[in-house]
Design a protein around this motif. Structure first.
Motif, mmCIF file in Angstrom:
data_model
loop_
_atom_site.group_PDB
_atom_site.id
_atom_site.type_symbol
_atom_site.label_atom_id
_atom_site.label_comp_id
_atom_site.label_asym_id
_atom_site.label_seq_id
_atom_site.Cartn_x
_atom_site.Cartn_y
_atom_site.Cartn_z
ATOM 1 N N TYR A 30 0.855 -1.186 0.000
ATOM 2 C CA TYR A 30 0.000 0.000 0.000
ATOM 3 C C TYR A 30 0.891 1.235 0.000
ATOM 4 N N GLU A 31 0.745 2.079 -1.017
ATOM 5 C CA GLU A 31 1.588 3.263 -1.174
ATOM 6 C C GLU A 31 0.727 4.526 -1.166
ATOM 7 N N ALA A 32 1.196 5.553 -0.447
ATOM 8 C CA ALA A 32 0.409 6.778 -0.292
ATOM 9 C C ALA A 32 0.288 7.563 -1.583
ATOM 10 N N THR A 33 1.295 7.481 -2.462
ATOM 11 C CA THR A 33 1.283 8.258 -3.698
ATOM 12 C C THR A 33 0.898 7.359 -4.873
ATOM 13 N N ASN A 244 -1.961 5.184 -4.197
ATOM 14 C CA ASN A 244 -2.921 6.161 -3.653
ATOM 15 C C ASN A 244 -3.694 5.582 -2.467
ATOM 16 N N PRO A 246 -2.827 5.821 1.270
ATOM 17 C CA PRO A 246 -2.089 6.158 2.497
ATOM 18 C C PRO A 246 -2.747 5.573 3.729
ATOM 19 N N THR A 248 -3.673 5.751 7.633
ATOM 20 C CA THR A 248 -3.928 6.841 8.576
ATOM 21 C C THR A 248 -3.908 6.393 10.033
ATOM 22 N N LEU A 262 -7.042 2.992 6.078
ATOM 23 C CA LEU A 262 -6.593 3.790 4.942
ATOM 24 C C LEU A 262 -7.414 5.065 4.848
ATOM 25 N N VAL A 277 6.778 3.364 6.064
ATOM 26 C CA VAL A 277 6.529 4.769 5.725
ATOM 27 C C VAL A 277 7.759 5.606 6.080
#
Length: 542
Positions: A30-33, A244, A246, A248, A262, A277
Motif C-alpha cells: 500500500y503506497e500513499a502516492t 494512492n 495512504p 492513517t 486507509l 513509511v
C-alpha cells in the motif's frame, strides 16, 4: 498462506515484499502516492508515453553497497538483470570558485601508485602534513575500536569534534566539508564520529578493493533502470500493488495490530504488517498504546531530518564535465552534481521533451540555510524559480574558470523536486531526508520492535551502516522479512544480512579494546589525543 500488508512502497517496503514473496507469502503493498520507489523513484515530467524524467536526487552505489545490489541482481530486465544497468564511474571533479579544479579517480586502481593517487583528494597536498597524519591517527582509532565503544562512546561525539576540526587548518576543514557533503545526509558538525567515520572508512577501503567497482550509477533514470522492472518482477511473484492508499491509523489491541485504516475508509486486515513509511510519517501512526508496548517506536520522533533535494537542468548540448560526480567545495548551498547523459546509454532524450534538450545535469542542494550568491537568501526562503536560478549560477561560478563550460544559452529547461512546495515565506519540503546526528543511534528502532505482528522497513531502522540510504532501507526490508519468517517457521532460508567489512589485521586490536572497554578504560589513542591537546593548549597559552 501468511498474508502480509506492507505499508509504504519505498525501497524498504519493496525489499520486504520481494523477500517475502520469494518465499511464498502473500503480499500487498500500500503506497500513499501514485508511484512506487519512494525517494529513489524517477518523476515523469508529463503524461506522454515516453516522458522526460526528473528525480529527487541522483543515485550512486559505492563499493560497500551489498544488500541493494544483490537485490538488483535478482530482478530480471530483458535478457539481463537490473544489476547489469549499473555503470562504473571514473572520476570525481572537486570544483572550487576560488582555486584550481582537482580530479579524484574512482576507477578501481591497479598498481600501488594508482591506489595512492585515488586517495590523494582525501589527503591532498594543500592540507598540512600534520593534519593528514592526525586524520590517519583518528581513522586508526576507529579501526581498532570495538563495536561497543563505537556504539556507546563514539556515537555521542560529533565527527567534527573527533577530528578536532576547529583546531586544524582551514584546508583540513574544507576538505572534511566536501568529503562528507557528497555522502547522503552526513554533516560533519552534526553527525556522529561512529557513523561518519565508519562510512568514510568504507569509501576509502572501497577504493582499494580490486574485486568491486569503487562507485557505480545507473544507465538510465532510476525508475526505468530499476523500479519499473522491480514492480513487474514482484507482480510475477504474486505481489499486489495498491497506489494512492495512504495509511492513517494502526489499530492495536495491546498485543497485536488488528488493522490498518486507509484514508479512503478501508481497513486492511492481515496476519503481518510491515510499516515502511518515511521517518516524518511514522510518528503520526505510533499511538501511546503502541509506545507502551514497544518503547523503541516512541523514539522515532526524536530522529532529525534535513533538506537535500535535487534539480535537473536540461541543456541543448551534452556538457559531460567528468565521467563521475562533481563536488562544489565552497558552494554556499553545498552542491553536488553529475552529468547524466554520458551514462544514460539506454535512455534516449529524443522525443521525450523539448527537441533541443540533449544533455542533463542533475544537481543536489544540501544546505538550505546559507544565503546564496544571487538573492543573498537561504534556499528555503526563495521561490522555486529563484532556487533554480541560484543553483545554476553557483554551478557556473565553479565550472567556468578557467574555461567556460556552462552558458546561459545552453539552458533549455529545469525540473526541481516537486517535494519543494512554495509558501508565503519561501518553500516547504514535503519529503525531508533523515540525517545522522550525535546520539541518534539509540533512537533508531530495530526492524522487529516486539509487537506480535508488526515490523519496520525503512531507512530509520537500525542497520549496519546507520545511514539514510537505499542500502540501509534494503537491509531494513530484509530484517523485517526475516522477523516475519522466523515467527511463522518453515524451512525457507532467511534473507542475507552482510556486515560492513574492515581489514582483518585490526581484529586483534578490537578484541583488546573490547576488554579495555568492559573494564571502563579509554582507548589507547584517546590518551594520546588528550596529552596532545593539553600540550597544544600549554603552548598556545605561553
Amino acid at each position: 498462506m501468511t498474508d502480509v500488508a506492507v505499508l509504504g512502497g519505498g525501497i524498504g517496503g519493496l525489499t520486504a515484499a520481494h523477500e517475502l514473496a520469494d518465499r511464498g507469502l502473500s503480499v500487498t503493498v500500500y503506497e500513499a502516492t501514485d508511484q512506487f520507489g519512494g525517494k529513489a523513484r524517477s518523476i515523469p515530467l508529463s503524461d506522454a508515453e515516453r516522458p522526460l524524467h526528473g528525480e529527487h536526487g541522483f543515485r550512486f552505489f559505492p563499493a560497500f553497497y551489498r544488500h541493494v545490489v544483490e537485490t538488483m541482481a535478482r530482478i530480471p530486465d530483458g535478457d539481463s538483470t537490473v544489476a547489469d544497468n549499473l555503470v562504473e564511474t571514473e572520476a570525481t571533479l572537486i570544483a572550487s570558485a576560488t582555486a584550481a579544479d582537482q580530479v579524484a579517480e574512482t576507477r578501481t586502481p591497479d598498481p600501488v601508485r594508482g591506489w595512492l593517487e585515488s586517495l590523494r583528494p582525501a589527503f591532498a597536498e594543500d592540507v598540512p602534513a600534520r593534519d593528514v597524519r592526525f586524520l590517519l591517527e583518528r581513522l586508526c582509532y576507529l579501526l581498532t575500536s570495538c563495536e561497543a565503544r563505537r556504539a556507546e562512546e563514539l556515537d555521542d561525539v560529533s565527527w567534527w569534534a573527533f577530528v578536532d576540526a576547529e583546531n586544524r587548518s582551514p584546508e583540513f576543514r574544507d576538505r572534511l566539508a566536501f568529503a562528507t557533503q557528497s555522502l547522503v545526509a552526513l554533516r560533519p558538525e552534526l553527525g556522529s564520529a561512529r557513523t561518519i567515520g565508519t562510512i568514510y572508512l568504507q569509501l576509502l577501503l572501497g577504493q582499494l578493493d580490486p574485486t568491486r567497482p569503487t562507485e557505480r550509477i545507473l544507465n538510465a533514470p532510476t525508475s526505468e533502470a530499476w523500479i519499473d522492472p522491480w514492480i513487474r518482477h514482484l507482480e510475477t511473484l504474486g505481489v499486489e500493488f495498491r497506489p494512492n492508499a495512504p495509511v492513517t491509523e494502526l489499530e492495536f489491541d495491546g498485543r497485536r495490530i488488528t488493522g490498518a485504516a486507509l484514508a479512503d475508509g478501508e481497513t486492511v486486515v492481515a496476519d503481518e504488517y510491515v510499516l515502511a513509511v518515511p521517518v516524518e510519517v511514522a510518528p503520526e501512526l505510533v499511538t501511546p498504546a503502541l509506545t507502551r508496548a514497544a518503547p523503541e517506536l516512541g523514539r522515532i520522533e526524536r530522529l532529525e531530518t534535513a533538506w537535500m533535494n535535487g534539480i535537473q537542468f536540461y541543456l541543448s548540448e551534452d556538457v559531460t564535465l567528468t565521467r563521475g560526480h562533481q563536488v562544489y567545495a565552497d558552494s554556499p548551498w553545498a552542491l553536488t552534481s553529475i552529468s547524466q547523459r554520458q551514462f544514460w546509454t539506454d535512455y534516449d532524450l529524443d522525443g521525450r521533451g523539448p527537441d533541443e534538450a540533449t544533455g542533463v545535469i542533475s544537481a543536489i542542494a544540501s544546505d538550505w540555510e546559507t544565503p546564496g550568491l544571487v538573492y543573498e537568501r537561504p534556499a528555503r526562503e526563495c521561490t522555486r524559480e529563484e532556487i533554480a536560478t541560484e543553483i545554476w549560477e553557483q554551478l557556473k561560478a565553479h565550472l567556468n574558470a578557467p574555461a567556460e563550460r556552462l552558458r546561459d544559452e545552453l539552458l533549455v529547461d529545469w525540473f526541481l523536486d516537486p517535494a519543494i512546495v512554495e509558501t508565503d515565506g519561501g518553500v516547504e519540503n514535503r519529503s525531508p531526508l533523515l540525517i545522522n546526528t550525535v546520539g541518534s543511534l539509540r533512537n533508531r528502532p530495530p526492524a522487529d520492535v516486539g509487537v506480535a505482528n508488526l515490523t519496520l522497513a525503512s531507512d530509520y531502522v537500525r542497520t549496519n551502516s546507520d545511514l539514510a540510504s537505499m542500502e540501509s532501507a534494503n537491509e531494513a526490508g530484509r530484517r523485517a522479512a526475516n522477523a516475519i519468517l522466523s515467527r511463522h517457521g518453515g524451512t525457507n532460508a532467511r534473507a542475507t544480512i552482510w556486515d560492513l567489512e574492515e581489514p582483518a589485521v585490526f581484529e586483534p586490536f578490537k578484541r583488546q579494546d573490547r576488554i579495555r572497554y568492559r573494564l571502563g578504560l579509554p582507548h589507547p589513542a584517546a590518551v594520546t589525543q588528550s596529552l596532545r591537546t593539553m600540550t597544544r593548549g600549554l603552548v598556545q597559552n605561553g
